[in-house]
Design a protein around this motif. Sequence first.
Motif, PDB file in Angstrom:
ATOM      1  N   PRO A  99      23.779-112.865  93.320  1.00  0.00           N
ATOM      2  CA  PRO A  99      24.903-112.517  92.963  1.00  0.00           C
ATOM      3  C   PRO A  99      24.767-111.229  91.972  1.00  0.00           C
ATOM      4  CG  PRO A  99      24.517-114.630  91.615  1.00  0.00           C
ATOM      5  CD  PRO A  99      23.573-114.402  92.579  1.00  0.00           C
ATOM      6  N   ALA A 100      23.977-111.033  91.304  1.00  0.00           N
ATOM      7  CA  ALA A 100      23.977-109.473  90.718  1.00  0.00           C
ATOM      8  C   ALA A 100      23.667-108.522  91.583  1.00  0.00           C
ATOM      9  CB  ALA A 100      22.917-109.650  89.421  1.00  0.00           C
ATOM     10  N   PHE A 101      22.714-108.956  92.647  1.00  0.00           N
ATOM     11  CA  PHE A 101      22.347-107.766  93.670  1.00  0.00           C
ATOM     12  C   PHE A 101      23.529-107.461  94.511  1.00  0.00           C
ATOM     13  CE2 PHE A 101      21.501-107.076  98.072  1.00  0.00           C
ATOM     14  CZ  PHE A 101      20.573-105.839  98.080  1.00  0.00           C
ATOM     15  N   LEU A 102      24.454-108.613  94.977  1.00  0.00           N
ATOM     16  CA  LEU A 102      25.532-108.621  95.871  1.00  0.00           C
ATOM     17  C   LEU A 102      26.702-107.660  95.163  1.00  0.00           C
ATOM     18  CD1 LEU A 102      25.379-112.022  97.568  1.00  0.00           C
ATOM     19  CD2 LEU A 102      24.586-109.786  98.578  1.00  0.00           C
ATOM     20  N   ILE A 103      26.966-108.016  93.739  1.00  0.00           N
ATOM     21  CA  ILE A 103      28.025-107.231  92.857  1.00  0.00           C
ATOM     22  C   ILE A 103      27.781-105.829  92.922  1.00  0.00           C
ATOM     23  CG2 ILE A 103      28.824-107.169  90.629  1.00  0.00           C
ATOM     24  CD1 ILE A 103      28.553-110.051  90.467  1.00  0.00           C
ATOM     25  N   ALA A 104      26.303-105.534  92.501  1.00  0.00           N
ATOM     26  CA  ALA A 104      26.227-103.889  92.482  1.00  0.00           C
ATOM     27  C   ALA A 104      26.136-103.486  94.193  1.00  0.00           C
ATOM     28  CB  ALA A 104      24.572-103.760  92.119  1.00  0.00           C
ATOM     29  N   TRP A 148      33.261-101.738  84.570  1.00  0.00           N
ATOM     30  CA  TRP A 148      33.390-102.973  83.769  1.00  0.00           C
ATOM     31  C   TRP A 148      32.429-104.099  84.614  1.00  0.00           C
ATOM     32  CZ3 TRP A 148      35.442-106.718  87.365  1.00  0.00           C
ATOM     33  CH2 TRP A 148      36.207-106.254  88.501  1.00  0.00           C
ATOM     34  N   ALA A 149      32.255-103.777  85.914  1.00  0.00           N
ATOM     35  CA  ALA A 149      31.341-105.029  86.808  1.00  0.00           C
ATOM     36  C   ALA A 149      30.099-104.839  86.069  1.00  0.00           C
ATOM     37  CB  ALA A 149      31.444-104.543  88.453  1.00  0.00           C
ATOM     38  N   ALA A 150      29.558-103.619  85.778  1.00  0.00           N
ATOM     39  CA  ALA A 150      28.016-103.473  85.313  1.00  0.00           C
ATOM     40  C   ALA A 150      27.958-104.210  83.957  1.00  0.00           C
ATOM     41  CB  ALA A 150      27.650-102.153  85.461  1.00  0.00           C
ATOM     42  N   PRO A 151      28.568-103.972  82.992  1.00  0.00           N
ATOM     43  CA  PRO A 151      28.450-104.673  81.784  1.00  0.00           C
ATOM     44  C   PRO A 151      28.552-106.175  81.949  1.00  0.00           C
ATOM     45  CG  PRO A 151      29.687-102.590  81.400  1.00  0.00           C
ATOM     46  CD  PRO A 151      29.606-102.951  82.931  1.00  0.00           C
ATOM     47  N   ILE A 152      29.435-106.710  82.776  1.00  0.00           N
ATOM     48  CA  ILE A 152      29.813-107.950  82.717  1.00  0.00           C
ATOM     49  C   ILE A 152      28.357-108.784  83.302  1.00  0.00           C
ATOM     50  CG2 ILE A 152      31.096-109.927  83.815  1.00  0.00           C
ATOM     51  CD1 ILE A 152      33.402-108.040  83.297  1.00  0.00           C
ATOM     52  N   THR A 153      28.107-108.117  84.516  1.00  0.00           N
ATOM     53  CA  THR A 153      26.862-108.741  85.352  1.00  0.00           C
ATOM     54  C   THR A 153      25.649-108.489  84.518  1.00  0.00           C
ATOM     55  OG1 THR A 153      28.018-107.840  87.125  1.00  0.00           O
ATOM     56  CG2 THR A 153      25.637-108.461  87.405  1.00  0.00           C
ATOM     57  N   PRO A 175      24.437-112.597  81.924  1.00  0.00           N
ATOM     58  CA  PRO A 175      22.914-113.222  81.189  1.00  0.00           C
ATOM     59  C   PRO A 175      22.911-113.787  79.819  1.00  0.00           C
ATOM     60  CG  PRO A 175      22.891-111.051  82.124  1.00  0.00           C
ATOM     61  CD  PRO A 175      24.272-111.369  82.165  1.00  0.00           C
ATOM     62  N   LEU A 176      23.818-113.181  79.020  1.00  0.00           N
ATOM     63  CA  LEU A 176      23.802-113.536  77.494  1.00  0.00           C
ATOM     64  C   LEU A 176      24.521-115.149  77.640  1.00  0.00           C
ATOM     65  CD1 LEU A 176      23.598-113.130  74.421  1.00  0.00           C
ATOM     66  CD2 LEU A 176      25.946-112.197  74.500  1.00  0.00           C
ATOM     67  N   LEU A 177      25.566-115.434  78.459  1.00  0.00           N
ATOM     68  CA  LEU A 177      26.032-116.615  78.436  1.00  0.00           C
ATOM     69  C   LEU A 177      24.944-117.648  78.850  1.00  0.00           C
ATOM     70  CD1 LEU A 177      29.521-115.950  79.753  1.00  0.00           C
ATOM     71  CD2 LEU A 177      28.983-116.812  77.563  1.00  0.00           C
ATOM     72  N   VAL A 208      17.619-109.557  85.778  1.00  0.00           N
ATOM     73  CA  VAL A 208      19.043-109.339  86.065  1.00  0.00           C
ATOM     74  C   VAL A 208      19.184-107.760  86.333  1.00  0.00           C
ATOM     75  CG1 VAL A 208      21.588-109.446  85.659  1.00  0.00           C
ATOM     76  CG2 VAL A 208      19.918-111.500  85.179  1.00  0.00           C
ATOM     77  N   GLY A 209      18.835-107.309  85.379  1.00  0.00           N
ATOM     78  CA  GLY A 209      19.045-105.667  85.310  1.00  0.00           C
ATOM     79  C   GLY A 209      18.181-105.221  86.643  1.00  0.00           C
ATOM     80  N   LEU A 210      16.989-105.435  86.931  1.00  0.00           N
ATOM     81  CA  LEU A 210      16.291-105.065  88.220  1.00  0.00           C
ATOM     82  C   LEU A 210      17.036-105.487  89.438  1.00  0.00           C
ATOM     83  CD1 LEU A 210      13.941-103.742  89.378  1.00  0.00           C
ATOM     84  CD2 LEU A 210      12.672-106.088  89.172  1.00  0.00           C
ATOM     85  N   ALA A 211      17.533-106.846  89.440  1.00  0.00           N
ATOM     86  CA  ALA A 211      18.441-106.989  90.752  1.00  0.00           C
ATOM     87  C   ALA A 211      19.523-106.306  90.821  1.00  0.00           C
ATOM     88  CB  ALA A 211      18.564-108.537  90.516  1.00  0.00           C
ATOM     89  N   TYR A 212      20.199-105.907  89.729  1.00  0.00           N
ATOM     90  CA  TYR A 212      21.407-105.099  89.670  1.00  0.00           C
ATOM     91  C   TYR A 212      20.893-103.617  90.425  1.00  0.00           C
ATOM     92  CZ  TYR A 212      26.057-103.264  88.733  1.00  0.00           C
ATOM     93  OH  TYR A 212      27.296-102.589  88.455  1.00  0.00           O
ATOM     94  N   VAL A 213      19.998-102.813  89.821  1.00  0.00           N
ATOM     95  CA  VAL A 213      19.367-101.841  90.087  1.00  0.00           C
ATOM     96  C   VAL A 213      19.155-101.840  91.704  1.00  0.00           C
ATOM     97  CG1 VAL A 213      17.846-100.126  89.956  1.00  0.00           C
ATOM     98  CG2 VAL A 213      18.823-100.803  87.903  1.00  0.00           C
ATOM     99  N   MET A 214      18.699-102.609  92.148  1.00  0.00           N
ATOM    100  CA  MET A 214      18.368-102.912  93.671  1.00  0.00           C
ATOM    101  C   MET A 214      19.482-102.981  94.452  1.00  0.00           C
ATOM    102  SD  MET A 214      15.156-105.569  93.462  1.00  0.00           S
ATOM    103  CE  MET A 214      14.914-105.400  95.428  1.00  0.00           C
TER     104      MET A 214
END
Length: 602
Positions: free
Chosen positions: A95-100, A110-115, A120-122, A139-145
């Motif tokens: 989902p982190a990949f798909l959200i990005a 707002w989407a990037a800080p939440i994702t 991840p903190l939760l 998670v950060g790497l998945a979001y960047v991809m």
Amino acid sequence: MLDIVKQWAWYDWVMLFLRLLSCFSLTVTTIQLGDSLTLPLWIVILWEIMVFSVPWICLLLNYRYYLIAEMLLFGGLSIYLTSMFPEAYLTFLMPAFLIAANSAEKSYRWAAPITIVILPLLLVLFSREIDAFVIFPQVGLAYVMGFAFHLLIVNHRQNEIIRKQNSVLEQYLTQIERVTLLEERDRLSKDLHDTMGHSYVSIIMGMETLRQDIASQEGVQKLESLLQLARKGMKEVRGYLHQMGSPQETLPLGHSLRQLAEEFQTHAKVNVRFRAIGEEYPVGKQVKMTLFRCLQESLTNAVRHGHATDIVVSLHFEQQQTRLEVQDNGHGVENWEDGFGITTMKERAAHLQGRVSVFSERGEGTLVTCLVPRMVESADEIIRLVIVDDHSFIRESLRSILEGQRDLRVVGLAEDGAQAVELCEELEPDLVLMDLEMPNMDGITATKRIKEKWPGIRILVLSTFQDTEKAKEIMRSGADGYLLKSIESRELAETIRLVHRGGTMIAQDLFHKMLDGQPVNGQEDLLVAPKQSEKDENAYGLTKREQEILQMLAQGMRYKTIASKLYLSDGTVRNYASALYDKLGVRNRDDAVQKGKMEGLV
């Protein structure tokens, strides 16, 4: 929804496959570990089905809805599974990949800080066995991809837009080249017809008048030889004119416009539906060229500026007019402003006593309507003409040309303005073809006197020169039209009919020159539409149907609602609304309603 799926590109299918693969493997794993779950298995499986379907459906509607649904459903499921199985935090990478990949515009704020941070903190808080220094980088790497994949999508879309725009421009240039060649051919044929053709007619008629002045047999033979040579030359000119004619010009209007729509659909890769309504009747070259240009410009604007995917072209053959409507499903604009192409279309239509109106609203596409009055020849109506010119050859040539029309009859010839006034008193013609420069009494003086005594007689000036000052003066004197003698005979006949019915016509080249000067007859428009048989009660000339639509707009109704209540098509209502806005001098429905209330129309 099926129509949306049909328009998918390869990246849409890639993301669907990733979502399907992720949810399928998650469901299989959940079933295998069902005994360890704190919730009933069927609730978790139902949750996973919602994780797959709900965000995907939201994405088809709006990407913001998708982001919220993805974070709540998929993020919540990952937190729940991670609280029991620490290694389940890996389920949040997809989902982190798909959200990005599906974020757009300012949603990254707002989407990037939440994702990357909050979710991840939760996961760390609900499963104390997870190392925060492990999950945050992953998670950060998945979001960047995902963001990189998003850039790839944007690049592909931009390339598609550029390719599509290039196709539209290529098609437009091809059509421009074709129409320009047609117009140039038409201009050359007119020049040949109106110079060489009229010269030959005048020469032949002049030589015929010399028969009685030739006494010897040798002179008669020479005259016959010259006449034969002149007739042969005239026949050759007509042959050249015939050869210059393009096959496109001989096609019916409906066939030409349908062919243009089909070619545009092939090259621009958009769906163009063409329909002709009513029984087709022949139209003049200028009408055909005007409607052709109007359709060409409307199709190009619909794709280039409106990014339309579906265009409906309707050609209506009505009793009093020919109407072309081009409706697209593009973005539309809130405050429409005419560009060069639309302005040119309006000028072309105005030259034929017609008009072009554009209705556009954001989210509702654009409707372009082109109306051209129909030049109807009545079988019983005979237009009685008087030709006034100081050159006898021109008088005789005009008479021979016009009497070839079954509804035109030349009842008198005058060589100056004084004779024209006398003939008008004696014959009371319907229309006078008036020259400007004549001895004894010029055309301007004659026009004033005729209009003072017989205001019902229509006067059409036929001059050799484009003198704007004299054109303005004679129009102020009461003339109903000003044409150049180089006009084609068929267009001259059509103009005579138009002026006879109450219209005003000015030669197009002269019209543009006069636009730079003062208004004629105290009016802003030099071309005046034919008189209407019925007068409207209100100051703006609104018809009953337009007033009815204005009332419904004031009640806040949408066009589709109005169409259903009045049993009209959506396009017809838009057409009425566009005419309504033109008459009120406004640009949109809000301004129309406001002005209607101020003027007491609502």
